[in-house]
Design a protein around this motif. Structure first.
Motif, PDB file in Angstrom:
ATOM      1  N   ILE A 275      19.943  -3.991  -3.903  1.00 28.78           N
ATOM      2  CA  ILE A 275      20.033  -4.444  -2.201  1.00 28.78           C
ATOM      3  C   ILE A 275      19.460  -3.216  -1.642  1.00 28.78           C
ATOM      4  N   TRP A 276      18.432  -3.802  -0.930  1.00 30.42           N
ATOM      5  CA  TRP A 276      17.583  -2.858   0.110  1.00 30.42           C
ATOM      6  C   TRP A 276      17.252  -3.439   1.382  1.00 30.42           C
ATOM      7  N   ARG A 277      17.052  -2.775   2.250  1.00 33.88           N
ATOM      8  CA  ARG A 277      16.599  -2.763   3.646  1.00 33.88           C
ATOM      9  C   ARG A 277      14.761  -2.487   4.011  1.00 33.88           C
ATOM     10  N   GLY A 278      14.506  -2.589   4.903  1.00 22.95           N
ATOM     11  CA  GLY A 278      12.874  -2.613   4.602  1.00 22.95           C
ATOM     12  C   GLY A 278      12.544  -1.340   4.654  1.00 22.95           C
ATOM     13  N   PRO A 279      13.195   0.126   5.125  1.00 25.38           N
ATOM     14  CA  PRO A 279      12.305   0.979   5.066  1.00 25.38           C
ATOM     15  C   PRO A 279      12.024   1.524   3.323  1.00 25.38           C
ATOM     16  N   LYS A 280      12.905   1.478   2.606  1.00 28.76           N
ATOM     17  CA  LYS A 280      12.946   1.289   1.388  1.00 28.76           C
ATOM     18  C   LYS A 280      12.229   0.550   1.080  1.00 28.76           C
ATOM     19  N   LYS A 281      12.657  -1.076   0.892  1.00 28.89           N
ATOM     20  CA  LYS A 281      11.567  -1.715   0.153  1.00 28.89           C
ATOM     21  C   LYS A 281       9.751  -1.127   0.174  1.00 28.89           C
ATOM     22  N   HIS A 282       9.620  -0.567   1.786  1.00 29.39           N
ATOM     23  CA  HIS A 282       8.681  -0.388   1.963  1.00 29.39           C
ATOM     24  C   HIS A 282       8.303   0.849   0.883  1.00 29.39           C
ATOM     25  N   GLY A 283       9.082   2.125   0.541  1.00 23.09           N
ATOM     26  CA  GLY A 283       9.235   2.840   0.485  1.00 23.09           C
ATOM     27  C   GLY A 283       8.856   1.840  -1.321  1.00 23.09           C
TER      28      GLY A 283
END
Ligand SMILES: Nc1ncnc2c1ncn2[C@@H]1O[C@H](COP(=O)(O)OP(=O)(O)OP(=O)(O)O)[C@@H](O)[C@H]1O
Ligand SMILES: [Mg+2]
Length: 238
Positions: free
Chosen positions: A89-97
């Motif tokens: 369960i991740w949002r944008g910045p964590k996914k990008h990372g």
């Protein structure tokens, strides 16, 4: 020089992972050095479709070591960092990372092709990968013959055009059965992109995927011939 082939679709469940795994395996059987990168953060299925469960990716000094199925066939997936049934369960910045690490920090060694399996849609994962992968050869768009899938196929075409990803072409999957056939080729003609071929709706594909094996290892010659034509169309300009 490594070439990244992105396997996309606007709609979920149309066969992206099936295409990615079988394309990678076909190229491996032809003697190429292949990496498969699973950037489907929320539903990473590549390892499972290759018969691997509970695989853990190793990390050392910020480098990720892929699963080595063969010296010429390696896989990196977020599934290698989480438990098999764990929801991410991740949002944008964590996914990008995460995609940044998967795109840039995997120790692949020398590769001819990196086959990248995407989640459905045109979201964070797609934007991040378009930005971070610097050796994109092009995208393959997978669609079933149904109208809803064709609509989403056009969205994927739009996305690729907007972020300057060359489109290699589109595949009609689950063709010749209850979903119909021929509509993806028609849409390709309208959108002026290449039609790469079709994959039949097939019990063999269901069974092989349940068994964790690429369907091109089955003894169904018509399936294998159709898929081989697709692989030839994809690599014809490489
Ligand atoms: N041509 C086909 N005939 C029969 N079953 C198929 C065919 N292609 C794919 N399938 C089955 O459909 C299911 C979905 O396929 P797959 O996981 O490849 O789709 P996907 O587009 O990657 O899905 P997601 O959007 O969730 O990532 C799988 O169980 C797979 O075995
Ligand atoms: Mg998938």
């Amino acid at each position: 020089m490594r070439k990244s082939i992105l396997v996309m679709s606007g709609k979920g469940g149309v066969g992206k992972t099936t295409v990615a795994v079988n394309l990678a395996y076909s190229l491996f059987l032809k003697g190429f050095k292949i990496g498969i990168l699973d950037v489907d953060i929320h539903g990473p299925n590549v390892l499972k479709m290759l018969g691997y469960e509970n695989v853990k990716m190793q990390m050392k000094d910020e480098k990720i070591f892929p699963l080595v199925i063969d010296e010429r066939l390696k896989v990196a997936s977020l599934a290698g960092f989480v438990e098999d049934n764990e929801a991410v369960i991740w949002r944008g910045p964590k996914k990008h990372g995460a995609i940044k690490q998967l795109s840039q920090d995997v120790e692949w060694g020398e590769l001819d092709f990196l086959v990248v399996d995407f989640p459905p849609g045109t979201g964070d994962e797609h934007l991040s990968a378009a930005e971070l992968l610097n050796d994109i050869y092009g995208a393959i768009i997978v669609s079933t013959p149904q109208k809803v899938s064709l609509m989403d196929m056009v969205r994927s075409i739009d996305f690729c055009n907007a972020v300057n990803i060359p489109i290699i072409g589109a595949i009609e999957n689950m063709s010749d059965g209850i979903f119909g056939s021929g509509t993806v080729e028609e849409k390709c003609n309208l959108e002026k992109i290449r039609f790469l071929g079709k994959i039949q709706l097939s019990k063999t594909i269901v069974q092989k995927s349940e068994d964790g094996e690429p369907f091109i290892t089955s003894d169904d010659n018509s399936l294998k011939e159709d898929f081989n034509k697709i692989v030839q169309a994809i690599t014809s300009n490489c």
